[in-house]
Scaffold this active site. Sequence first.
Site, PDB file in Angstrom:
ATOM      1  N   ASN A 214       0.849  -1.198   0.000  1.00  0.00           N
ATOM      2  CA  ASN A 214       0.000   0.000   0.000  1.00  0.00           C
ATOM      3  C   ASN A 214       0.887   1.251   0.000  1.00  0.00           C
ATOM      4  O   ASN A 214       2.111   1.137   0.085  1.00  0.00           O
ATOM      5  CB  ASN A 214      -0.905  -0.055   1.234  1.00  0.00           C
ATOM      6  CG  ASN A 214      -0.109   0.129   2.494  1.00  0.00           C
ATOM      7  OD1 ASN A 214       0.875  -0.555   2.702  1.00  0.00           O
ATOM      8  ND2 ASN A 214      -0.485   1.073   3.326  1.00  0.00           N
TER       9      ASN A 214
ATOM     10  N   CYS B  77       2.030   3.552   2.038  1.00  0.00           N
ATOM     11  CA  CYS B  77       3.170   3.743   2.959  1.00  0.00           C
ATOM     12  C   CYS B  77       3.929   2.441   3.191  1.00  0.00           C
ATOM     13  O   CYS B  77       4.867   2.371   3.987  1.00  0.00           O
ATOM     14  CB  CYS B  77       2.679   4.360   4.257  1.00  0.00           C
ATOM     15  SG  CYS B  77       1.762   5.888   3.944  1.00  0.00           S
TER      16      CYS B  77
ATOM     17  N   GLU C 257       3.382  -0.476   4.651  1.00  0.00           N
ATOM     18  CA  GLU C 257       3.395  -1.317   5.848  1.00  0.00           C
ATOM     19  C   GLU C 257       2.627  -2.616   5.614  1.00  0.00           C
ATOM     20  O   GLU C 257       2.731  -3.550   6.401  1.00  0.00           O
ATOM     21  CB  GLU C 257       2.815  -0.574   7.063  1.00  0.00           C
ATOM     22  CG  GLU C 257       1.331  -0.215   6.995  1.00  0.00           C
ATOM     23  CD  GLU C 257       1.090   1.133   6.326  1.00  0.00           C
ATOM     24  OE1 GLU C 257       1.979   1.592   5.588  1.00  0.00           O
ATOM     25  OE2 GLU C 257       0.012   1.719   6.531  1.00  0.00           O
TER      26      GLU C 257
HETATM   27  P1  ADP Z   1      -3.869   7.672   9.707  1.00  0.00           P
HETATM   28  O1  ADP Z   1      -2.979   8.206  10.770  1.00  0.00           O
HETATM   29  O2  ADP Z   1      -4.646   8.758   9.022  1.00  0.00           O
HETATM   30  O3  ADP Z   1      -4.769   6.584  10.162  1.00  0.00           O
HETATM   31  P2  ADP Z   1      -1.468   6.604   8.387  1.00  0.00           P
HETATM   32  O4  ADP Z   1      -0.615   7.813   8.216  1.00  0.00           O
HETATM   33  O5  ADP Z   1      -1.100   5.652   9.476  1.00  0.00           O
HETATM   34  O6  ADP Z   1      -2.994   7.039   8.524  1.00  0.00           O
HETATM   35  O7  ADP Z   1      -1.499   5.809   7.026  1.00  0.00           O
HETATM   36  C1  ADP Z   1      -1.993   4.499   6.988  1.00  0.00           C
HETATM   37  C2  ADP Z   1      -2.383   4.127   5.596  1.00  0.00           C
HETATM   38  O8  ADP Z   1      -3.537   4.866   5.215  1.00  0.00           O
HETATM   39  C3  ADP Z   1      -1.357   4.490   4.536  1.00  0.00           C
HETATM   40  O9  ADP Z   1      -0.350   3.540   4.420  1.00  0.00           O
HETATM   41  C4  ADP Z   1      -2.234   4.551   3.307  1.00  0.00           C
HETATM   42  O10 ADP Z   1      -2.502   3.266   2.789  1.00  0.00           O
HETATM   43  C5  ADP Z   1      -3.495   5.167   3.851  1.00  0.00           C
HETATM   44  N1  ADP Z   1      -3.483   6.634   3.692  1.00  0.00           N
HETATM   45  C6  ADP Z   1      -2.806   7.539   4.419  1.00  0.00           C
HETATM   46  N2  ADP Z   1      -3.029   8.803   3.976  1.00  0.00           N
HETATM   47  C7  ADP Z   1      -3.867   8.697   2.948  1.00  0.00           C
HETATM   48  C8  ADP Z   1      -4.480   9.616   2.042  1.00  0.00           C
HETATM   49  N3  ADP Z   1      -4.247  10.918   2.112  1.00  0.00           N
HETATM   50  N4  ADP Z   1      -5.303   9.121   1.089  1.00  0.00           N
HETATM   51  C9  ADP Z   1      -5.534   7.816   1.004  1.00  0.00           C
HETATM   52  N5  ADP Z   1      -4.995   6.902   1.818  1.00  0.00           N
HETATM   53  C10 ADP Z   1      -4.175   7.307   2.770  1.00  0.00           C
END
Ligand code: ADP
Length: 573
Positions: free
Chosen positions: A271, A273, A275
């Site tokens: 995905n 990021c 992970e």
């Molecule tokens: P959060 O803190 O908002 O829950 P994270 O920064 O931990 O999110 O990111 C987790 C995952 O969510 C990312 O690896 C990605 O797959 C998805 N994600 C994060 N930001 C976005 C975004 N702006 N648009 C779509 N998906 C996102």
Amino acid sequence: MKERREPCLSPLALKILEERYLLRDKERHVIETPYDMYRRVAETMGGQEKAPAEQKEWTERFLEGLLNLEWSPASPCLMNAGTPLQQLSACFVLDIEDSMESIFTTLKDAALIYKTGGGVGFHFGKLRERGALVSTTKGYSSGTVAWLKVYDTAVEAIAQGGKRRGAALGVLPVHHPDILSWIKAKAIDREITNFNLSVAITDEFIRAVDRDEYFTLSSPLGHSVRQIPARELWNELCYQAWSTGEPGLFFIDRANRDNPNPHFGRIYGGNPCSEFLAVPYSSCNLASINLEKHLRKLNGGWEFDWEKFRTTIHTVVRFLDNMIDANVLPLPKLQEMALATRPIGLGFMGLARVLKALELGYHTGEGRSFAQSMASFLRQEAEAASRALAGERGVYPAWSGSLWEKKGVRLRHSNLLSIAPTGTIATLTNTSWSLEPEFAPVYQRRILGGKVFWEMDPQLEEKLKELDLDTPELRQELEKKGSIQEIKGIPQEIKNVFVYSLDIKPADHLKMQAVIQEYVDGAISKTINLPASATVAEVAKAYRLAYDLGLKGCTVYRQGTRLDQVLSLTKTK
Ligand code: ADP
């Protein structure tokens, strides 16, 4: 129902929730409070329990942890749970076959996902290279970079109507004939802004670099296209990463050795990021435990509360299991895959805060040793929780033929741990991001919409107050320097513990990632921060060390190389 109790949120957290998370009516008026949001989330997952008494009990347990900010599911769950959308997953992995039909089917599939706030990683490696013949038209293919631009434009347009900027990842294997243009794509076309680029690195390629051999680039159509000195490609890759922070590396052979579901095919990428590494059309629900809320006072200092951590792990694994059944995915193919493999992505946030509280330097062996114990405990308890749920509710339907079956471990979930960046949820729960060290003692944070917030490390602030050192002049110096190391008057024992992102050597960033990766069946999203003065050779060294340490991927970032940097100092070092 217990009494209403609003969670204790920071002004920034409240602002973020109001702008993007709390439900609104047709006139766009906010119609819920943070308490209502957390209750909506807890009731959705509690409602998956069988008997009404259990539904009530688990709803209250989930709510308690959420209101105490002890853990949080990822953003899509907070935004969509209990709403008509009900799409709760943050991570999606898609694949593009080498046909016009597939290029646009995948794009449509992605559009449906982006509408619901998920992030998608795409594998471009099956697309034929630029210049390859198209048999039906006798024309020549436009290649992977041309399609990347089409996808980027589409993601931009779709995400405009959503609540988040679109996050997308494009992965290309290192042996694809388009690889050199792929590596340079974003440097050449600055309009590609929604995609991060990654290169799938094979063990064979690393061997060729080591031996200074030629490496064959071969077409997805089957034939070899040309040979290139492996080191030339490696150097180009490191140069681009030095210059723009991209491409990141993804160690594909390692990911496939750990593929829990080889009977569902090969892993090509992850995905956005990275992970969550999984076979195409997989998706994953994430939740992260706030480690900082698992500290307790001891003789004027702090200790980590392992029993509380154990209880939280079991609660969150159950929450995530329920989330799989409550989830409504936008495509039948995604839904079937999720129900067959039942992956969950449990992670954590606040590691840097805990290390400071325990007076352990992030960059030291002691700091890593704590992180290792924590990760090993997390792994052990998450597996115990998944085994217990398998006993109660059955192993995941695709367990037969899986890596887990081979190991004789009966689990409810094919994937257990994923260490997500926690970009927003760590801010909501007011802690540091996942396993990242804190960025700087004082920094500015840009949120969506361009607003800037000034923040100071709260633990440092407390310490300086305690020592009567907190003066406006000192704050100014901290802002400028991004570190306390060279500031006179701060005792050395504080300097040993209050280390910030750029104080930490790339090798120490990587070693922290490696001790945790050992216990994580999925992957870890982490940025290896480098000062602006870092050289290309240092980037190459970091990438190579990432491979040698057994990581599944690596992302570097040299200060000041991106305009959309989220955290920054007033003056970059
Ligand atoms: P959060 O803190 O908002 O829950 P994270 O920064 O931990 O999110 O990111 C987790 C995952 O969510 C990312 O690896 C990605 O797959 C998805 N994600 C994060 N930001 C976005 C975004 N702006 N648009 C779509 N998906 C996102």
